[in-house]
Design a protein around this motif. Sequence first.
Motif, PDB file in Angstrom:
ATOM      1  N   SER A 190     -30.687 -23.493 -49.346  1.00 11.43           N
ATOM      2  CA  SER A 190     -29.638 -23.290 -50.346  1.00 11.43           C
ATOM      3  C   SER A 190     -28.867 -21.999 -50.086  1.00 11.43           C
ATOM      4  N   CYS A 191     -29.588 -20.915 -49.774  1.00 14.95           N
ATOM      5  CA  CYS A 191     -28.931 -19.631 -49.504  1.00 14.95           C
ATOM      6  C   CYS A 191     -28.030 -19.719 -48.279  1.00 14.95           C
ATOM      7  N   ILE A 192     -28.505 -20.346 -47.229  1.00 20.91           N
ATOM      8  CA  ILE A 192     -27.711 -20.466 -46.006  1.00 20.91           C
ATOM      9  C   ILE A 192     -26.479 -21.338 -46.261  1.00 20.91           C
ATOM     10  N   GLU A 193     -26.658 -22.423 -47.021  1.00 17.40           N
ATOM     11  CA  GLU A 193     -25.519 -23.293 -47.364  1.00 17.40           C
ATOM     12  C   GLU A 193     -24.479 -22.538 -48.186  1.00 17.40           C
ATOM     13  N   THR A 194     -24.940 -21.691 -49.090  1.00 16.60           N
ATOM     14  CA  THR A 194     -24.033 -20.964 -49.982  1.00 16.60           C
ATOM     15  C   THR A 194     -23.324 -19.813 -49.284  1.00 16.60           C
ATOM     16  N   LEU A 195     -24.063 -19.071 -48.465  1.00 26.50           N
ATOM     17  CA  LEU A 195     -23.560 -17.800 -47.921  1.00 26.50           C
ATOM     18  C   LEU A 195     -22.897 -17.900 -46.555  1.00 26.50           C
ATOM     19  N   CYS A 196     -23.303 -18.857 -45.741  1.00 26.99           N
ATOM     20  CA  CYS A 196     -22.800 -18.940 -44.366  1.00 26.99           C
ATOM     21  C   CYS A 196     -21.603 -19.868 -44.255  1.00 26.99           C
ATOM     22  N   THR A 197     -20.892 -19.730 -43.134  1.00 30.18           N
ATOM     23  CA  THR A 197     -19.703 -20.549 -42.894  1.00 30.18           C
ATOM     24  C   THR A 197     -20.103 -21.828 -42.142  1.00 30.18           C
ATOM     25  N   GLU A 198     -19.175 -22.737 -42.055  1.00 32.60           N
ATOM     26  CA  GLU A 198     -19.423 -23.995 -41.333  1.00 32.60           C
ATOM     27  C   GLU A 198     -19.701 -23.680 -39.892  1.00 32.60           C
TER      28      GLU A 198
END
Length: 198
Positions: A190-198
């Motif tokens: 969830s954190c990576i999905e929220t904070l990182c770019t495509e």
Amino acid sequence: MNMRFLKVFILVLAAANAITDPATGIIFSSKIDDRQIAGVGVRKKGPIKIYSVGMYVPETVKESLSTVSKKSKKALATLRDNAKSSKATFLLKMNFKVGAEKMASAIADSVASRHNGPESEINDFKSLITNGISGAAEKGTTFQFDCSKEGLKVAVDGKDQGVVSSSQLAGAFCDVYLDEKGVSPTLRKSCIETLCTE
């Protein structure tokens, strides 16, 4: 009349930015103090969903991850390193009743296996958790863990229990959720999905 409308608008806006853990339906607010929600996940033991956890980070962490690809192998390491070097908060919300000693031991044991400092720090940390629980961690009980260079601060149901002044202990606590063997894979994702770019 306008002041009342403004208050209602602010409450609606805050609720709109809240995040719900899909596994438990537990809702997390969008902010704690100066930190923003980064993601949510669940801690399971077998089929039992023990608690949901939300991670909150300052804007600087969000900015440092905004150029990292979600698919990059360095996404998790960057998240973990930035959480440890800033002030990260982990908010646990119980979904299942657990005895005080069992809950405190489970959290402390997870930290202990990642901690290289004195055992007294683990014992102090465990005592802060135990002292905050009256009998059992009932459904709805909250645990807030603020991790910073100053140490690990513990609050239970919104009441401060104290601080263990150890940056190493705070880093070990972050690892409980953010290393490769973290106890909530859904939080990391969830954190990576929220904070990182495509």
